[in-house]
Enzyme design. Structure first.
Site, PDB file in Angstrom:
ATOM      1  N   CYS A  39      78.126  14.919 -23.327  1.00  9.99           N
ATOM      2  CA  CYS A  39      79.551  14.553 -23.321  1.00  9.99           C
ATOM      3  C   CYS A  39      80.834  15.478 -22.558  1.00  9.99           C
ATOM      4  O   CYS A  39      81.758  14.935 -22.316  1.00  9.99           O
ATOM      5  CB  CYS A  39      80.093  14.551 -24.877  1.00  9.99           C
ATOM      6  N   HIS A  51      87.809  15.051 -25.532  1.00 10.95           N
ATOM      7  CA  HIS A  51      86.616  13.981 -25.761  1.00 10.95           C
ATOM      8  C   HIS A  51      87.051  13.356 -27.005  1.00 10.95           C
ATOM      9  O   HIS A  51      87.258  14.027 -27.990  1.00 10.95           O
ATOM     10  CB  HIS A  51      85.515  15.081 -25.521  1.00 10.95           C
ATOM     11  N   ASN A  64      82.539   7.056 -29.881  1.00  6.59           N
ATOM     12  CA  ASN A  64      82.421   8.221 -28.893  1.00  6.59           C
ATOM     13  C   ASN A  64      81.535   7.605 -27.601  1.00  6.59           C
ATOM     14  O   ASN A  64      80.397   7.409 -27.759  1.00  6.59           O
ATOM     15  CB  ASN A  64      81.488   9.229 -29.467  1.00  6.59           C
TER      16      ASN A  64
END
Length: 341
Positions: free
Chosen positions: A110, A268, A298
């Site tokens: 990520c 994020h 996500n």
């Protein structure tokens, strides 16, 4: 001479999987998911990681007004490439016709887009290259066990891109920070293809023979769940709410600006509660922390560039705005980047 972003682009798949659909797949509910994550839906690819990267790249290149031949470097942040090789960046190069560009992928989960952005900046700062295309693209839907309600509710697919150029400008990218703690890698992991070669053939055969003809007893290899993502959610949450404010504060100190001067904190998009906790610890209003995870979930390395492109195309970014980007992910990895738009 400064390095600045001259174009952004993003792409998310058309197919959406909302919480109501997940209610029919696993023991969960829309209310439960929203309360704990803020996610209402996620996009699922039917074409793969590379196709999403190409679509986002084309939109960024169009905004930048660059021809493919003008690109010197392509860096793709991804942990879910369609191939082990060729790398995703080379496939993007071929699709764009950017025959002069050097190409490589960077794997930081990520944190992948931020690490790729920062790496590209170093090349441009050194004078080796003048222009770069940076992409974050992931299809985590192929790494998720769709019978595991602890992980399948969280992730979606997508891609985002940014074009960088070194030129005279008041806009700039940097300073930036990149950090890692490999000792905590077990809390978020996805195993790859198991090792198979002539020197371990006897061991593999022995494992398979344990299962017998009925296959009732699993081998040790099968129990490893190669290819499926595993996560200790509580540990990841604690890690994020501690490290993200810390890295942002260090970034602002290096940039010589205060949190009050930041127009947007572009984080994020993992969990609404994490972002809310960061805002509280930074003593900044939640309105300065834009979110789109309700619609996309996500998207791993794609989440920051997708959000950045949305802010850009919606006209919410003005010349001279100061932005702080921050991400975290498997590794464990985390980092931050300062921008003057």
């Amino acid at each position: 001479m400064q390095i600045r972003i001259i174009g952004t682009g993003s792409y998310v798949p058309e197919k959406a999987l909302d919480n109501q659909a997940l209610e029919r797949m696993v023991d969960t509910s829309d209310a439960w998911i929203r309360e704990r994550t803020g996610i209402g839906s996620r996009r699922i690819t039917q074409t793969g990681t590379t196709d999403m990267a190409i679509r986002a790249a084309r939109r960024a290149m169009e905004m930048a007004g660059l021809s493919p031949e003008e690109l010197d470097l392509i860096v793709v942040g991804t942990s879910t490439g369609d191939c082990l090789f060729p790398n995703t960046a080379c496939e993007v190069q071929a699709a764009l016709g950017a025959k002069e560009a050097a190409c490589f992928d960077l794997s930081a989960a990520c944190s992948g887009f931020l690490f790729s952005l920062n790496t590209a900046c170093v090349y441009l700062e050194s004078g080796v290259y003048r222009t770069a295309l940076v992409i974050g693209t992931d299809s985590l839907s192929k790494t998720v066990d769709w019978s595991d309600r602890g992980t399948c509710i969280l992730f979606g697919d997508g891609a985002g891109a940014a074009v960088l150029k070194k030129e005279e400008s008041v806009s700039r990218v940097g300073p930036f920070l990149m950090k890692a703690d490999g000792n905590r890698g077990e809390v978020l992991r996805c195993m790859g293809t198991p090792l198979r070669n002539p020197f371990i053939k006897e061991e593999t055969d022995a494992k398979e023979s344990v299962m017998g003809e009925t296959g009732e007893q699993k081998s040790e290899e099968n129990e490893t769940d190669f290819g499926y993502l595993s996560m200790n959610g509580q540990e990841v949450f604690r890690f994020a709410v501690k490290t993200v404010p810390e890295v942002l504060e260090e970034l602002l100190w290096r940039a010589g600006v205060s949190a009050e001067e930041i127009q947007y904190f572009v984080l994020h998009q993992a969990n609404e509660r994490i972002i809310g906790s960061v805002a509280k610890r930074m003593k900044q209003p939640l309105s300065k922390f834009p979110m789109n995870l309700e619609h996309y979930g996500n998207t791993s390395g794609a989440s920051i560039p997708i959000l950045l492109d949305e802010l850009n195309r919606e006209g919410r970014l003005r010349k001279g705005d100061k932005l702080a980007l921050a991400g975290f992910g498997a590794g464990l990895t985390w980092g931050a980047t300062f921008l003057v738009w």
